[in-house]
Design an enzyme around this catalytic site. Structure first.
Site, short mmCIF file in Angstrom:
data_model
loop_
_atom_site.label_atom_id
_atom_site.label_comp_id
_atom_site.label_asym_id
_atom_site.label_seq_id
_atom_site.Cartn_x
_atom_site.Cartn_y
_atom_site.Cartn_z
N LYS A 183 0.80 -1.17 0.21
CA LYS A 183 0.04 0.03 0.16
C LYS A 183 0.64 1.39 -0.24
O LYS A 183 1.69 1.47 1.19
CB LYS A 183 -0.90 -0.17 1.28
CG LYS A 183 -2.17 1.02 1.29
CD LYS A 183 -1.41 2.37 1.84
CE LYS A 183 -2.79 3.37 1.51
NZ LYS A 183 -2.91 4.42 2.15
N GLY A 240 4.82 3.53 10.96
CA GLY A 240 4.30 4.80 11.84
C GLY A 240 4.05 5.53 12.17
O GLY A 240 4.33 4.76 13.44
N SER A 241 2.55 6.50 12.70
CA SER A 241 2.62 6.62 13.94
C SER A 241 1.77 5.35 15.27
O SER A 241 1.14 4.99 14.42
CB SER A 241 0.85 7.55 14.08
OG SER A 241 0.49 6.72 13.34
N GLY A 245 -0.79 2.10 14.31
CA GLY A 245 -0.26 1.29 14.16
C GLY A 245 -1.25 0.45 15.09
O GLY A 245 -1.84 -0.96 15.36
N GLU A 264 6.21 -0.53 13.35
CA GLU A 264 7.04 -0.12 13.89
C GLU A 264 6.85 1.32 14.38
O GLU A 264 6.46 2.02 13.18
CB GLU A 264 8.72 0.17 13.51
CG GLU A 264 8.78 0.61 13.93
CD GLU A 264 10.48 1.74 13.51
OE1 GLU A 264 10.50 3.11 13.52
OE2 GLU A 264 11.05 1.27 12.36
N CYS A 300 12.46 7.67 12.69
CA CYS A 300 12.61 7.29 14.12
C CYS A 300 13.03 7.00 15.40
O CYS A 300 12.88 6.49 16.43
CB CYS A 300 11.53 6.23 13.46
SG CYS A 300 12.93 5.55 12.75
N GLU A 391 7.21 10.39 21.82
CA GLU A 391 7.88 11.06 20.79
C GLU A 391 6.65 12.12 20.35
O GLU A 391 6.24 12.26 19.73
CB GLU A 391 7.73 9.57 19.96
CG GLU A 391 8.35 10.43 18.49
CD GLU A 391 8.51 9.57 17.54
OE1 GLU A 391 9.05 9.55 16.51
OE2 GLU A 391 7.44 8.76 16.97
#
Length: 528
Positions: A183, A240-241, A245, A264, A300, A391
């Site tokens: 995707k 991603g976020s 996730g 992740e 990240c 984060e």
């Protein structure tokens, strides 16, 4: 140059979906080429093709898969200039950075090719029969790792090459013998189509079933949601976020047949500055500033949390960090949405009790433009408000002063999972902080000494993972050759004749792979 359509094996997807365009973050202008979101029928077709291709692809030898992966690498390398030019327009990432990322992309494809060809990653284990054992004989038992099935991979905003269409998730899934449906990330659709074409051309050149690889476009989340819930998809790879996730994890868990979802998601990558390092406060300030603002803080592994003991040198380091932050230019972030989320996160953090704004540029920020910010607090405030460790994606870090070593240990124990933890100091500092190291081993996937986390080497020993919320599964990594284990599962064979066994488990070991035979590691054959 672009069709703007999803790639469904060797055919194109629907041309009637919602339209969207790439945006240049540096200028805000809409880029040429219209892209079309995949429809439900495109998702279903891609998943069906992947399932149809899986039986033949999983049966390929490691050498044949290796040839395929190297062909992909060669085809991407052949269009490097066009890929880098488009990626620069869609992400505003510097050309030099993209050149390095493209090299990393092709190198990790070749790394997984080597792993697939050598074959020992499958972990063959053999316990030969003991027919005369008393009181019961032992049957012949053999096991190894096999591919899991069609894998859904999500492209990543901040790594348009190394973590996207032909990135590490795709490379490791293909190396393990799985088919892949990607995707694409909507922030860099042109880059995705260029690389997607290189993969599709490689499928054809190697004479593989066209369903080995498909690429789906979408400007939102609907295609991804439908893809991970499709009954033919057997695993998911996502970076991603945290919010996205966790949503994907929930979708995968709630399926009639739950599937593994390797995500992740969120990491502040704490840095612990020990007394020995504080003696070089100017050097540390320069290196730390360069690390937390690298790529506009959109890594990240960005160090977003810095803990240090209270001292005169600590005060000097803080002063140097403020000074250097004030000298930084304006940054272009990947998308206006990411930039807006960063500014919102800063405003919320700055309004939190106990947090001081050490420096925030007075320059106006709009669109994808942002400036760096240095935030400061005390360990006591951090301990009373764990949300301060979360984060903020962008060029900022939180400096935390600890009154005593005990407070630093308490702060370390209070941490959630992170990808990395860094220790800056001397060997004497390490000897004096063994308890801190022991705590961090339970909190992160990578412990770094006198380096900075914003550099993830692609190699066999690398671990790019960590306890939740850094990832959904701390037992695996998304970078390095061990990433292949995410997309395989063990299968055991009991009393099967030699003719029916996988090649890796046959007595003669024609591939020469490393195997555990009756408890001992060997590449030797087994006498018949």
């Amino acid at each position: 140059m672009f069709t703007g359509l999803s790639l469904l094996g060797n055919k194109y997807g629907s041309a009637s979906g919602a339209e969207f365009y790439g945006i240049n973050p540096a200028t805000g202008e809409k880029l040429e080429a219209r892209f079309v979101s995949a429809g439900p029928e495109d998702v279903d077709r891609a998943a069906l093709l992947a399932e149809e291709a899986f039986p033949s692809y999983r049966k390929l030898s490691g050498k044949e898969r290796a040839h395929f992966l190297r062909t992909i690498a060669d085809n991407i390398q052949a269009i490097a200039d066009a890929v880098i030019e488009r990626a620069n327009l869609e992400t505003a990432l510097p050309v030099a950075r993209l050149q390095g990322e493209l090299a990393r992309t092709v190198n990790q494809l070749r790394l997984f090719a080597d792993v697939a060809e050598e074959g020992s990653w499958t972990g063959p284990r053999i316990d030969t029969a003991l027919p005369d054992r008393k009181p019961l004989p032992r049957p012949d038992i053999r096991s190894m790792l096999l591919p899991i099935g069609p894998v859904a991979v999500f492209g990543v905003s901040n790594f348009p090459l190394a973590f996207s269409v032909a990135g590490g998730d795709t490379a490791s899934a293909l190396a393990a013998g799985n088919t892949v449906v990607v995707k694409a990330h909507p922030a860099h659709p042109g880059t995705s189509e260029l690389v997607g074409n290189a993969v599709r051309d490689s499928v054809k050149a190697c004479g593989l079933h066209p369903g080995v690889f498909s690429l789906l476009f979408d400007s939102g989340i609907h295609v991804g949601q439908r893809l991970v819930q499709h009954p033919l998809i057997k695993a998911v790879g996502f970076t991603g976020s945290l919010a996205a996730g966790k949503a994907l994890m929930q979708l995968c868990a709630n399926r009639p047949e739950p599937i593994p979802c390797f995500t992740e998601m969120s990491s502040s990558n704490p840095v612990f500055i020990l007394p020995g390092a504080l003696q070089q406060y100017e050097k540390v300030a320069a290196e730390l500033t360069a690390s937390y603002t690298l790529g506009a803080g959109q890594f990240c592994t960005k160090p977003g949390l810095v803990l240090l003991p209270k001292s005169e040198n600590a005060d000097k380091l803080s002063e140097q960090l403020r000074k250097r932050a004030a000298e930084l230019p304006e940054f272009s972030m990947l998308t206006p949405g990411i930039a807006a989320h960063y500014r919102s996160g800063l405003e919320h953090r700055a309004a939190t009790a106990g947090v001081r704004v050490g420096f925030e540029s007075a320059n106006a920020s709009a669109g994808s433009k942002t400036t760096a910010a240095l935030l400061e607090t005390e360990a006591a405030d951090l301990l009373s408000n764990p949300a301060l460790t979360e984060e903020i994606f962008g060029p900022t870090t939180l400096l935390v002063t600890c009154k005593e070593e005990k407070q630093m240990l308490e702060a370390a124990r209070a941490l959630q999972g992170h990808l990395t933890a860094t220790l800056l100091g001397t060997e004497e500092d390490l000897a004096a902080h063994q308890e801190l190291i022991a705590i961090l081993e339970r909190k992160v996937g990578r412990v770094i000494f006198n380096g900075y986390p914003t550099g993830v080497e692609v190699c066999h020993a690398m671990v790019h993972g960590g306890p939740f919320p850094a990832t959904s599964d701390s037992r695996v990594t998304s970078v390095g050759s061990m990433a292949i284990f995410r997309f395989a599962r063990p299968v055991c064979y009991q009393n099967l004749p030699q003719s029916a066994l996988p090649t890796e488990l046959k007595n003669e070991n024609p591939l020469g792979v490393l195997r555990m035979v009756n408890g001992e590691m060997t590449r030797e054959t087994i006498p018949s």
